[in-house]
Design a protein around this motif. Structure first.
Motif, PDB file in Angstrom:
ATOM      1  N   ALA A 188      -0.278  24.341 -14.226  1.00  0.00           N
ATOM      2  CA  ALA A 188      -0.949  25.634 -14.057  1.00  0.00           C
ATOM      3  C   ALA A 188      -2.408  25.523 -14.468  1.00  0.00           C
ATOM      4  O   ALA A 188      -2.784  24.678 -15.287  1.00  0.00           O
ATOM      5  N   LEU A 189      -3.227  26.379 -13.868  1.00  0.00           N
ATOM      6  CA  LEU A 189      -4.632  26.554 -14.257  1.00  0.00           C
ATOM      7  C   LEU A 189      -4.916  28.043 -14.211  1.00  0.00           C
ATOM      8  O   LEU A 189      -4.802  28.671 -13.159  1.00  0.00           O
ATOM      9  N   THR A 190      -5.261  28.623 -15.371  1.00  0.00           N
ATOM     10  CA  THR A 190      -5.538  30.049 -15.439  1.00  0.00           C
ATOM     11  C   THR A 190      -6.799  30.303 -16.269  1.00  0.00           C
ATOM     12  O   THR A 190      -7.260  29.431 -16.998  1.00  0.00           O
ATOM     13  N   GLY A 191      -7.332  31.503 -16.159  1.00  0.00           N
ATOM     14  CA  GLY A 191      -8.460  31.904 -16.994  1.00  0.00           C
ATOM     15  C   GLY A 191      -9.730  32.167 -16.209  1.00  0.00           C
ATOM     16  O   GLY A 191      -9.815  31.916 -15.003  1.00  0.00           O
ATOM     17  N   THR A 192     -10.721  32.671 -16.928  1.00  0.00           N
ATOM     18  CA  THR A 192     -12.007  33.052 -16.343  1.00  0.00           C
ATOM     19  C   THR A 192     -13.143  32.653 -17.275  1.00  0.00           C
ATOM     20  O   THR A 192     -13.008  32.713 -18.492  1.00  0.00           O
ATOM     21  N   ALA A 193     -14.265  32.244 -16.699  1.00  0.00           N
ATOM     22  CA  ALA A 193     -15.453  31.938 -17.504  1.00  0.00           C
ATOM     23  C   ALA A 193     -16.700  32.059 -16.643  1.00  0.00           C
ATOM     24  O   ALA A 193     -16.643  31.970 -15.413  1.00  0.00           O
ATOM     25  N   LYS A 194     -17.809  32.246 -17.322  1.00  0.00           N
ATOM     26  CA  LYS A 194     -19.108  32.241 -16.652  1.00  0.00           C
ATOM     27  C   LYS A 194     -19.782  30.907 -16.942  1.00  0.00           C
ATOM     28  O   LYS A 194     -19.600  30.333 -18.023  1.00  0.00           O
ATOM     29  N   LEU A 195     -20.575  30.417 -15.982  1.00  0.00           N
ATOM     30  CA  LEU A 195     -21.298  29.173 -16.184  1.00  0.00           C
ATOM     31  C   LEU A 195     -22.614  29.436 -16.901  1.00  0.00           C
ATOM     32  O   LEU A 195     -23.229  30.492 -16.750  1.00  0.00           O
ATOM     33  N   HIS A 196     -23.051  28.455 -17.679  1.00  0.00           N
ATOM     34  CA  HIS A 196     -24.318  28.579 -18.401  1.00  0.00           C
ATOM     35  C   HIS A 196     -25.486  28.410 -17.432  1.00  0.00           C
ATOM     36  O   HIS A 196     -25.534  27.456 -16.662  1.00  0.00           O
ATOM     37  N   ARG A 197     -26.437  29.337 -17.455  1.00  0.00           N
ATOM     38  CA  ARG A 197     -27.659  29.238 -16.661  1.00  0.00           C
ATOM     39  C   ARG A 197     -28.810  29.804 -17.484  1.00  0.00           C
ATOM     40  O   ARG A 197     -28.807  30.979 -17.853  1.00  0.00           O
ATOM     41  N   SER A 198     -29.789  28.980 -17.764  1.00  0.00           N
ATOM     42  CA  SER A 198     -30.935  29.425 -18.563  1.00  0.00           C
ATOM     43  C   SER A 198     -31.755  30.478 -17.823  1.00  0.00           C
ATOM     44  O   SER A 198     -32.434  31.293 -18.442  1.00  0.00           O
TER      45      SER A 198
END
Length: 200
Positions: free
Chosen positions: A59-69
């Motif tokens: 399984a692969l679950t979850g949410t995240a935002k990518l780092h952007r300066s």
């Protein structure tokens, strides 16, 4: 849109719908008249504990935002699963994932139907077909994403890293993506990988 903005310009329509399963509790029937003490349930009649049920194969679950300066708003969300009965075939994985990239009000998003999921340890590679997007030329194409589950320091990669946009990709095989070279934004990494354990 500048090429740099295009690098992750596909969208992640939010998959953070937490499905809460409600369990109904059966009420205990009254004791028959004249019974002094109700009989305790026998071991073989007790419900099987949760740990006795086979876990899903991957399984692969979850949410995240990518780092952007520069302040770009880039989000990836996953809800991909491989059932225990399909342990021998990662291409029977099901679920969805989604992603988006917006900057100063411009950008795009995409929703993807999973068609393959491979995991090993804390790393997952998932692929699927774009079913909906507001980026021209992307619907119907296969894309892949790699996630490294490192707690609050998760990393991520995607199949269009070298081309700039999924619209420029054709014929991508299932479960193919890039190394997880991107960092997630601080405080947003909650990806979870269930490792695949094939029997050889």
């Amino acid at each position: 849109m500048k090429r740099r903005t295009k690098i992750v310009v596909l969208g992640s329509a939010l998959l953070l719908t937490a499905g809460a399963a409600s369990a109904a509790t059966a009420s205990e029937a009254p004791s028959p008249r004249g019974a002094a003490v109700s009989e305790a349930p026998r071991p073989h009649e007790a419900a099987a504990p949760e740990t006795d049920r086979p876990r899903e194969a991957a399984a692969l679950t979850g949410t995240a935002k990518l780092h952007r300066s520069a302040g770009d708003d880039i989000t990836f969300s996953f809800d991909a699963h491989l059932a225990a009965k399909d342990k021998a075939d990662p291409m029977k994985a099901t679920g969805t994932f989604a992603f988006s990239h917006y900057q100063n009000g411009d950008g795009a998003r995409a929703e993807v139907a999973v068609d393959c999921l491979l995991t090993g340890g804390k790393v997952a590679v998932v692929s699927g077909i774009v079913t909906e997007s507001d980026l021209p030329g992307v619907e119907g194409k296969r894309v892949g994403v790699t996630v490294h589950d490192l707690g609050r320091h998760d990393r991520l990669g995607y199949s269009w890293a070298a081309t700039g946009t999924p619209a420029e990709m054709d014929g991508l095989p299932k479960c193919v993506s890039s190394a997880p070279f991107e960092k997630v934004a601080k405080g947003t990494g909650d990806f979870t990988v269930v490792p695949w354990q094939p029997e050889f």
